[in-house]
Motif scaffolding. Structure first.
Motif, PDB file in Angstrom:
ATOM      1  N   TYR A  95       2.252  10.549  28.377  1.00  0.00           N
ATOM      2  CA  TYR A  95       0.928  10.082  27.983  1.00  0.00           C
ATOM      3  C   TYR A  95       0.643   8.717  28.607  1.00  0.00           C
ATOM      4  N   CYS A  96      -0.593   8.527  29.035  1.00  0.00           N
ATOM      5  CA  CYS A  96      -1.018   7.174  29.353  1.00  0.00           C
ATOM      6  C   CYS A  96      -1.859   6.651  28.188  1.00  0.00           C
ATOM      7  N   ALA A  97      -1.880   5.332  28.070  1.00  0.00           N
ATOM      8  CA  ALA A  97      -2.563   4.711  26.947  1.00  0.00           C
ATOM      9  C   ALA A  97      -3.111   3.357  27.372  1.00  0.00           C
ATOM     10  N   ALA A  98      -4.203   2.958  26.760  1.00  0.00           N
ATOM     11  CA  ALA A  98      -4.877   1.703  27.074  1.00  0.00           C
ATOM     12  C   ALA A  98      -4.741   0.728  25.916  1.00  0.00           C
ATOM     13  N   ASP A  99      -4.464  -0.533  26.275  1.00  0.00           N
ATOM     14  CA  ASP A  99      -4.268  -1.592  25.292  1.00  0.00           C
ATOM     15  C   ASP A  99      -5.189  -2.759  25.648  1.00  0.00           C
ATOM     16  N   GLY A 100      -6.038  -3.146  24.736  1.00  0.00           N
ATOM     17  CA  GLY A 100      -6.972  -4.233  24.984  1.00  0.00           C
ATOM     18  C   GLY A 100      -6.355  -5.617  24.909  1.00  0.00           C
ATOM     19  N   LYS A 110       0.293  -0.088  19.117  1.00  0.00           N
ATOM     20  CA  LYS A 110      -0.448  -1.203  19.714  1.00  0.00           C
ATOM     21  C   LYS A 110      -1.533  -0.733  20.671  1.00  0.00           C
ATOM     22  N   TYR A 111      -1.534   0.523  21.032  1.00  0.00           N
ATOM     23  CA  TYR A 111      -2.445   1.036  22.046  1.00  0.00           C
ATOM     24  C   TYR A 111      -3.658   1.688  21.394  1.00  0.00           C
ATOM     25  N   ASP A 112      -4.801   1.447  22.019  1.00  0.00           N
ATOM     26  CA  ASP A 112      -6.065   1.835  21.403  1.00  0.00           C
ATOM     27  C   ASP A 112      -6.541   3.231  21.789  1.00  0.00           C
TER      28      ASP A 112
END
Length: 124
Positions: A95-100, A110-112
């Motif tokens: 999975y990829c994930a984005a964190d602001g 922690k990832y949004d």
């Protein structure tokens, strides 16, 4: 917000390579640090690697150091995970994930935003 779609998974023999892609749409990709995680059947989702918003820094879990590389092309809205010298224990959904937020953040909570995942299977 940002929408993420992974691709590039598949079946590969041990010692082989794969490159995963994570295409982002919506908010500009440079707004986020990006992480890769993996989850094997019956196990928790674990951190693999992370790249800062402009690609100046990366961080990896010990088991993939020297084999995996995270990179990004903000102009193309895409993050990559190059995986070399694959081992059967690398088999998982990735999975990829984005964190602001910045910093080194390696827990999934922690990832949004998350993609749907792509299956990687490494045969021995």
């Amino acid at each position: 917000q940002v929408q993420l779609v992974e691709s590039g998974g598949g079946l590969v023999q041990a010692g082989g390579s794969l490159r995963l892609s994570c295409a982002a749409s919506g908010r500009t990709l440079s707004s986020y640090a990006m992480g890769w995680f993996r989850q094997a059947p019956g196990k928790e989702r674990l951190f693999v690697g992370r790249i800062s918003r402009y690609g100046l820094s990366t961080y990896y879990t010990d088991s993939v150091k020297g084999r995996f590389t995270v990179s990004r092309d903000n102009a193309k809205g895409t993050v990559y995970l190059q995986m070399n010298d694959l081992k059967p224990e690398d088999t998982a959904v990735y999975y990829c994930a984005a964190d602001g937020m910045g910093g080194v953040r390696i827990t999934a909570d922690k990832y949004d935003y998350w993609g749907q995942g792509t299956q990687v299977t490494v045969s021995s």
